[in-house]
Structure formats: C-alpha cells, structure tokens
Design a protein around this motif. Structure first.
Motif, PDB file in Angstrom:
ATOM      1  N   SER A 150      29.346 -47.199 -14.816  1.00 56.91           N
ATOM      2  CA  SER A 150      30.153 -47.600 -13.661  1.00 56.91           C
ATOM      3  C   SER A 150      30.284 -49.110 -13.572  1.00 56.91           C
ATOM      4  CB  SER A 150      29.554 -47.032 -12.375  1.00 56.91           C
ATOM      5  OG  SER A 150      29.602 -45.621 -12.381  1.00 56.91           O
ATOM      6  N   TRP A 177      25.126 -45.199  -4.075  1.00 53.89           N
ATOM      7  CA  TRP A 177      25.883 -44.257  -4.880  1.00 53.89           C
ATOM      8  C   TRP A 177      25.529 -42.853  -4.400  1.00 53.89           C
ATOM      9  CZ3 TRP A 177      22.297 -41.082  -6.915  1.00 53.89           C
ATOM     10  CH2 TRP A 177      21.048 -41.609  -7.222  1.00 53.89           C
ATOM     11  N   ASP A 205      38.824 -40.152  -2.597  1.00 57.50           N
ATOM     12  CA  ASP A 205      37.422 -40.538  -2.515  1.00 57.50           C
ATOM     13  C   ASP A 205      37.288 -41.837  -1.724  1.00 57.50           C
ATOM     14  OD1 ASP A 205      36.731 -38.294  -3.935  1.00 57.50           O
ATOM     15  OD2 ASP A 205      36.565 -39.330  -5.858  1.00 57.50           O
ATOM     16  N   THR A 210      34.841 -43.261  -9.039  1.00 57.33           N
ATOM     17  CA  THR A 210      34.199 -41.962  -9.186  1.00 57.33           C
ATOM     18  C   THR A 210      34.253 -41.584 -10.655  1.00 57.33           C
ATOM     19  OG1 THR A 210      34.882 -41.247  -6.967  1.00 57.33           O
ATOM     20  CG2 THR A 210      34.253 -39.529  -8.521  1.00 57.33           C
ATOM     21  N   LEU A 212      33.616 -38.392 -13.128  1.00 56.18           N
ATOM     22  CA  LEU A 212      33.562 -36.937 -13.006  1.00 56.18           C
ATOM     23  C   LEU A 212      33.437 -36.285 -14.374  1.00 56.18           C
ATOM     24  CD1 LEU A 212      34.094 -34.165 -11.553  1.00 56.18           C
ATOM     25  CD2 LEU A 212      36.536 -34.706 -11.725  1.00 56.18           C
ATOM     26  N   GLY A 245      38.566 -45.084  -5.538  1.00 54.64           N
ATOM     27  CA  GLY A 245      38.511 -44.637  -4.162  1.00 54.64           C
ATOM     28  C   GLY A 245      39.121 -45.633  -3.197  1.00 54.64           C
ATOM     29  N   SER A 258      44.332 -45.148  -4.321  1.00 55.61           N
ATOM     30  CA  SER A 258      43.185 -44.248  -4.277  1.00 55.61           C
ATOM     31  C   SER A 258      43.666 -42.864  -4.693  1.00 55.61           C
ATOM     32  CB  SER A 258      42.619 -44.225  -2.853  1.00 55.61           C
ATOM     33  OG  SER A 258      41.438 -43.481  -2.780  1.00 55.61           O
ATOM     34  N   VAL A 279      29.624 -35.061 -10.221  1.00 56.21           N
ATOM     35  CA  VAL A 279      30.467 -36.084  -9.600  1.00 56.21           C
ATOM     36  C   VAL A 279      29.596 -37.272  -9.167  1.00 56.21           C
ATOM     37  CG1 VAL A 279      32.367 -36.474  -8.007  1.00 56.21           C
ATOM     38  CG2 VAL A 279      31.746 -34.119  -8.619  1.00 56.21           C
ATOM     39  N   TYR A 280      29.864 -38.425  -9.767  1.00 57.84           N
ATOM     40  CA  TYR A 280      29.115 -39.637  -9.452  1.00 57.84           C
ATOM     41  C   TYR A 280      30.028 -40.570  -8.676  1.00 57.84           C
ATOM     42  CZ  TYR A 280      26.165 -43.796 -10.203  1.00 57.84           C
ATOM     43  OH  TYR A 280      25.383 -44.914 -10.048  1.00 57.84           O
ATOM     44  N   PHE A 281      29.675 -40.821  -7.418  1.00 62.34           N
ATOM     45  CA  PHE A 281      30.442 -41.698  -6.539  1.00 62.34           C
ATOM     46  C   PHE A 281      29.760 -43.070  -6.508  1.00 62.34           C
ATOM     47  CE2 PHE A 281      30.714 -37.353  -4.795  1.00 62.34           C
ATOM     48  CZ  PHE A 281      32.090 -37.145  -4.808  1.00 62.34           C
ATOM     49  N   TYR A 282      30.431 -44.063  -7.027  1.00 64.31           N
ATOM     50  CA  TYR A 282      29.847 -45.412  -7.046  1.00 64.31           C
ATOM     51  C   TYR A 282      30.432 -46.211  -5.889  1.00 64.31           C
ATOM     52  CZ  TYR A 282      27.464 -49.288  -9.464  1.00 64.31           C
ATOM     53  OH  TYR A 282      26.596 -50.297  -9.824  1.00 64.31           O
ATOM     54  N   GLU A 283      29.605 -47.058  -5.311  1.00 58.93           N
ATOM     55  CA  GLU A 283      30.036 -47.786  -4.122  1.00 58.93           C
ATOM     56  C   GLU A 283      29.797 -49.287  -4.319  1.00 58.93           C
ATOM     57  OE1 GLU A 283      27.715 -45.294  -1.556  1.00 58.93           O
ATOM     58  OE2 GLU A 283      29.164 -43.640  -1.727  1.00 58.93           O
TER      59      GLU A 283
END
Length: 309
Positions: A150, A177, A205, A210, A212, A245, A258, A279-283
C-alpha cells in the motif's frame, strides 16, 4: 468491462527504477483513476499462498454454528465477527437497502501510538478466533505485505499526481487500516435475496487505497462509470484489484474518482455459489487534514452510517 477502463498494470516496471518505464506506469494509473477509480495490478510481490491459507482457515470459522461465532460478534469498525445483517454499505451513499448478504471477520490496526484517546478508538487489540489457530499467523504475514504494498502504491500515486513520491506516505507513519475477510454464502445458505439486496450494496470506500484479493464468480464485483453504468469488473488470475476511496479523491481535489462498486447477490442459477474476498482498507495517520476535513472524523462517520441496528 474492458481493460482500457480498468487496466491491468504490471508493477515491476515501476519497481525497476527505469525513469521511462516509471513515467509510463504513472501516466496509465492517472488515466485509469480519472474514470473508474480502479486498477488491476500484477507483479505486486504478495505471496499468493497466504490468501489460500487465510481462506481455508476463515472458511472453517464461517462454517461453525452461530453459537460458536457469537462470542466474537462486533459492530462495524470493531475487531471480530460481523454476522448476517450487521452491515448495509449502500447507506454510506444515502441509499437505504436491506442488510448486505455476507459475514466478515474484521481486523484493524493494533499497535498503539501512546495517545490514550486515539488508541482507545483506533488501535485496539485484535480478537483472534481460538477455533482456527492457523488464521492468525497467515493474516499477520499477509498484513505485513499489504502495508508494504500500500505504501508503494501511494508512492506511485504521488508520482501519478505529478508530485513527489512521498506526497501521501508522509502521512502514513503510523496509519490506521482495516482488513475484512468477507464470506459471501450462496442462496442455499441465505435464501432468496430481498428486493434491492446485494452481497454488498453500492458504495465507495472511505480511505486512501483499497487492495482486494477476490475470487471470480457470477455474483461478484461490479464497477460503475458514468459512461458504462454498472459492469462486471475484470478479473485476472494472480492479480489484485486496487481502488481509491473518498479521502484520496478529496486529496486530489476530485481529479481521481472514488471507485463506486457493489457485489451482486448470489445468483439464482448457481444457488450454491459462495465467494470469499480479502479486503485491505488503507487509510492515513489519525488526525490528518485532508483538504479541510479531519480524516478520522470522516472515517468514523462513514463506519457508523453503514452499521445496522
């Protein structure tokens, strides 16, 4: 959906350091993120065996009787099991729908930063199911690779935007995350979908990128564009699907969109089809200012909006 809208991008030319190859990759990424907000990436460096190990252990968990799973039950944003009826993603864009037809094992950032109020909200310990002891080492190894990938993707996005490679990663020194293992059972398990009910309802998102790892299926991922409407997302064996996102779209002043997407309900003609997505959501770091909004006040509001009950 044609690959000129959602391209397949080999990351090796970007990683190689050749200036011409890197510039070409950045230009392709910029063009794709202006339309659908989605990419497929290959040569990403993530061990493909990890996904298989995670799916095997997670499947054993999801097949447990409800009474065995209930002690791990949480609401959206928590660390544990999101059972049937816990989430309705379309509410994030203001569309009321029945709850999404899925179950999830949900994990999130767990290394405290030393600020009690922040740690209590965003850096709590994860809850690992005792019934599937092989899950934790596989997930933790996968998460290390997701974090590295990421940040490398954010470096590519910084260049694609025309800025320095650390344009975004200077804000991911200690980021939050989320990681969901989403199980989409078949109709033989969940029954007939209600009108307007999806495995995951239409939404965008919330964070930066993200990543996936998904399986192909008839009741799978669809992506929306203004020109093509809803279309099946392309799938290439060994690839990862990447989308941006809301925070990233805002960070670019709307240059990139997005990626709006949904997961179709289980198909009537294949009632036993079940799929599982990682599903990896990075912030970004808590409290990051993204064009005038607090990143994590925004994230919390969105997580609350999709919580059922």
């Amino acid at each position: 959906m044609t690959h000129d809208v959602i391209p397949v991008i080999a990351l090796e030319p970007w990683f190689s350091g050749d200036p011409a190859a890197r510039a070409g990759t950045a230009a392709t990424v910029d063009a794709a993120l202006r339309t659908a907000g989605f990419l497929l990436v290959t040569d990403h460096g993530v061990d493909p065996e990890l996904g298989g190990r995670i799916r095997e252990s997670a499947h054993d968990f999801f097949k447990l009787p409800p009474a065995a799973k209930e002690p791990y039950g949480v609401k959206v944003g928590g660390r544990g099991w999101l059972g049937p009826g816990a989430e309705a993603n379309a509410y994030a864009e203001g569309t009321p729908t029945p709850p999404d037809l899925k179950e999830s094992l949900s994990f999130a950032a767990d290394e405290p930063i030393g600020v009690p109020a922040v740690d209590a909200e965003w850096f709590l310990p994860n809850n690992w199911p005792r019934e599937v002891p092989a899950l934790r080492p596989a997930v933790e190894a996968y998460l290390r690779q997701m974090r590295e990938l990421s940040d490398r993707l954010l470096g590519l996005l910084g260049a694609a935007l025309g800025g320095p490679e650390d344009f975004f990663t200077r804000h991911t020194g200690h980021p939050t995350w989320g990681f969901n293992i989403n199980w989409y059972p078949g109709r033989d398990t969940v029954g007939e979908p209600e009108p307007g009910q999806f495995r995951i309802g239409p939404h965008t998102d919330f964070g930066t990128v993200t990543v996936l790892d998904r399986q192909a299926g008839k009741g799978g991922l669809q992506v929306f564009t203004d020109t093509g409407g809803w279309q099946d997302a392309p799938w290439v064996p060994g690839s990862l699907t990447v989308n941006i996102g809301d925070l990233m779209a805002r960070w670019t002043d709307g240059r990139w969109c997005s990626g709006r997407h949904r997961v179709l309900p289980p198909p009537a003609d294949i009632p036993a089809e079940e799929l599982m997505s990682l599903v990896y959501f990075y912030e970004c770091d808590p409290g990051t200012d993204v064009r005038g909004i607090d990143s994590h006040a925004y994230l919390r509001a969105k997580l609350d909006s999709i919580t059922v009950g």
